[in-house]
Design an enzyme around this catalytic site. Structure first.
Site, PDB file in Angstrom:
ATOM      1  N   SER A 191      61.090 -67.817   2.126  1.00  0.00           N
ATOM      2  CA  SER A 191      61.521 -66.256   2.357  1.00  0.00           C
ATOM      3  C   SER A 191      60.294 -65.124   2.641  1.00  0.00           C
ATOM      4  CB  SER A 191      62.822 -66.392   1.987  1.00  0.00           C
ATOM      5  OG  SER A 191      63.438 -64.796   2.195  1.00  0.00           O
TER       6      SER A 191
ATOM      7  N   LYS B 137      76.851 -68.638   2.356  1.00  0.00           N
ATOM      8  CA  LYS B 137      76.912 -67.194   2.816  1.00  0.00           C
ATOM      9  C   LYS B 137      78.607 -67.392   2.755  1.00  0.00           C
ATOM     10  CE  LYS B 137      73.493 -65.398   5.593  1.00  0.00           C
ATOM     11  NZ  LYS B 137      72.762 -64.698   6.887  1.00  0.00           N
TER      12      LYS B 137
ATOM     13  N   ASN C 268      76.494 -62.401   2.620  1.00  0.00           N
ATOM     14  CA  ASN C 268      74.801 -61.824   2.725  1.00  0.00           C
ATOM     15  C   ASN C 268      74.445 -61.242   1.422  1.00  0.00           C
ATOM     16  OD1 ASN C 268      74.701 -59.626   3.950  1.00  0.00           O
ATOM     17  ND2 ASN C 268      72.711 -60.768   4.153  1.00  0.00           N
TER      18      ASN C 268
ATOM     19  N   ASP D  30      74.044 -58.470   7.289  1.00  0.00           N
ATOM     20  CA  ASP D  30      73.737 -59.337   8.593  1.00  0.00           C
ATOM     21  C   ASP D  30      74.378 -57.844  10.119  1.00  0.00           C
ATOM     22  OD1 ASP D  30      72.364 -60.948   7.463  1.00  0.00           O
ATOM     23  OD2 ASP D  30      74.286 -62.037   7.000  1.00  0.00           O
TER      24      ASP D  30
ATOM     25  N   ALA E   1      77.051 -70.190  16.578  1.00  0.00           N
ATOM     26  CA  ALA E   1      78.171 -70.308  16.009  1.00  0.00           C
ATOM     27  C   ALA E   1      78.017 -70.421  14.490  1.00  0.00           C
ATOM     28  CB  ALA E   1      79.247 -71.336  17.066  1.00  0.00           C
ATOM     29  N   GLY E   2      76.930 -70.504  13.861  1.00  0.00           N
ATOM     30  CA  GLY E   2      76.383 -70.824  12.707  1.00  0.00           C
ATOM     31  C   GLY E   2      76.697 -69.580  11.664  1.00  0.00           C
TER      32      GLY E   2
ATOM     33  N   ALA F  97      74.419 -66.792  10.656  1.00  0.00           N
ATOM     34  CA  ALA F  97      74.209 -66.196  11.742  1.00  0.00           C
ATOM     35  C   ALA F  97      75.152 -65.249  12.983  1.00  0.00           C
ATOM     36  CB  ALA F  97      73.059 -65.717  12.097  1.00  0.00           C
TER      37      ALA F  97
ATOM     38  N   ARG G 146      76.220 -75.769  19.835  1.00  0.00           N
ATOM     39  CA  ARG G 146      75.219 -76.859  20.547  1.00  0.00           C
ATOM     40  C   ARG G 146      76.916 -78.639  20.266  1.00  0.00           C
ATOM     41  NH1 ARG G 146      71.752 -79.908  16.855  1.00  0.00           N
ATOM     42  NH2 ARG G 146      72.187 -79.004  15.533  1.00  0.00           N
TER      43      ARG G 146
ATOM     44  N   TYR H 145      62.786 -65.070  13.053  1.00  0.00           N
ATOM     45  CA  TYR H 145      61.333 -63.872  13.649  1.00  0.00           C
ATOM     46  C   TYR H 145      60.491 -64.898  13.011  1.00  0.00           C
ATOM     47  CZ  TYR H 145      63.317 -65.192   8.435  1.00  0.00           C
ATOM     48  OH  TYR H 145      62.944 -65.392   7.324  1.00  0.00           O
TER      49      TYR H 145
END
Ligand code: ATR
Length: 273
Positions: free
Chosen positions: A14, A62, A83, A97, A122-123, A125, A145, A214
């Site tokens: 991280s 989360k 988060n 987020d 659609a997770g 984040a 997916r 990122y």
């Protein structure tokens, strides 16, 4: 004792530690920030025994962490995911987020007025982003997916906000009609940097392309979008701004955005990307 930290699994790679430590340094604060590898099975014990000033929460905790909160911010309650935890007499769960994503768009001067967006993923984040965009009046298509998850997210948004987002099984057609494309999947992330969630032939120059990945700071999707003349927004912006929002909550300070961004970028660079 560590004042702040990140919990999740895995957390070793991280960027949160270097980013927050850079912020503390810049602000002249002597706080510490630790990375704590906590699995779903370990979460209850960890929460029962933890004494911090603030924590960040990442995958896969989360949503599970919500039940350990005494209160939730408006975004966290609606989105159903936390988060950032603020510790005091009570534990308050926040979702930075969503706010961080919006700030990264603002920074890039992305116009949301009457806009249409396609969100891939659609997770955790993707969920924050879809809720936030929908509540800002953006017309949202969502693709995942596993299609059932896109449908379940759309149902949840409708139930909680009365706003309709459209689950889609094919993205090429809706990208053509859209102003904004958001990759909220992990496709394109190291080590699979040659992967892209959308073939470049489906992009068009009027599109703003946002990637929440990122690492690398410029994904293949963003590079192709830039080559086509699209405006691009890197995931580094969302990362930095969700951290900055957490600092505002924990310390009531104006976060040193540039120092935080620089720490992240140099750390990504140091990994030879
Ligand atoms: P995060 O908090 O980063 O959103 P997550 O909740 O694990 O993490 O969600 C990961 C997202 O990336 C999901 O939308 C996932 O799709 P599934 O729900 O079908 O698993 C998506 N994803 C991961 N690998 C993918 C791949 N190879 N192709 C497409 N989508 C992928």
């Amino acid at each position: 004792m560590t004042d702040f930290g990140l919990i999740g699994h895995p957390v070793a790679h991280s960027m949160s530690k270097v980013m927050h430590e850079a912020a503390f340094r810049e602000l002249g604060l002597e706080h510490t920030y630790g990375l704590f590898d906590v699995t779903s099975e370990e979460l209850r014990l960890f929460m029962e025994n933890s004494k911090f000033r603030g924590l960040n929460v990442t995958v896969p905790l989360k949503m599970e962490v919500v039940k350990y909160m005494d209160e939730l911010s408006e975004d966290a309650a609606i989105i159903g995911s936390v988060n950032t935890i603020e510790f005091g007499n009570i534990r308050i769960g926040h979702n930075t987020d969503a706010a961080g994503f919006m700030r990264s768009l603002e920074e890039a001067s992305v116009d949301l007025d009457a806009a249409t967006a396609v969100v891939l993923g659609a997770g955790g984040a993707g969920r924050s982003i879809v809720f936030k965009l929908a509540r800002c009046g953006v017309h949202v298509y969502v693709w995942n997916r596993d299609q059932k998850k896109a449908q379940a997210l759309a149902d949840d948004v409708l139930r909680k906000t009365d706003i309709r987002v459209e689950p889609v099984s094919q993205v090429s057609e809706v990208i053509r009609k859209s102003d904004i494309l958001v990759n909220a999947t992990c496709v394109g992330m190291v080590p699979d940097v040659n992967q892209t969630p959308v073939l470049s032939k489906y992009l068009h120059p009027a599109l703003t392309v946002v990637d929440i990945v990122y690492n690398p700071a410029e994904t293949r999707l963003l590079r192709q979008a830039r080559d086509m003349g699209c405006r691009t927004v890197s995931g580094v912006g969302m990362l930095v701004h969700q951290g900055a929002e957490a600092l505002r909550i924990w310390l009531d300070v104006e976060p040193p955005i540039d120092a935080m961004r620089e720490a992240v970028l140099s750390n990504l660079g140091a990994r030879g990307l």
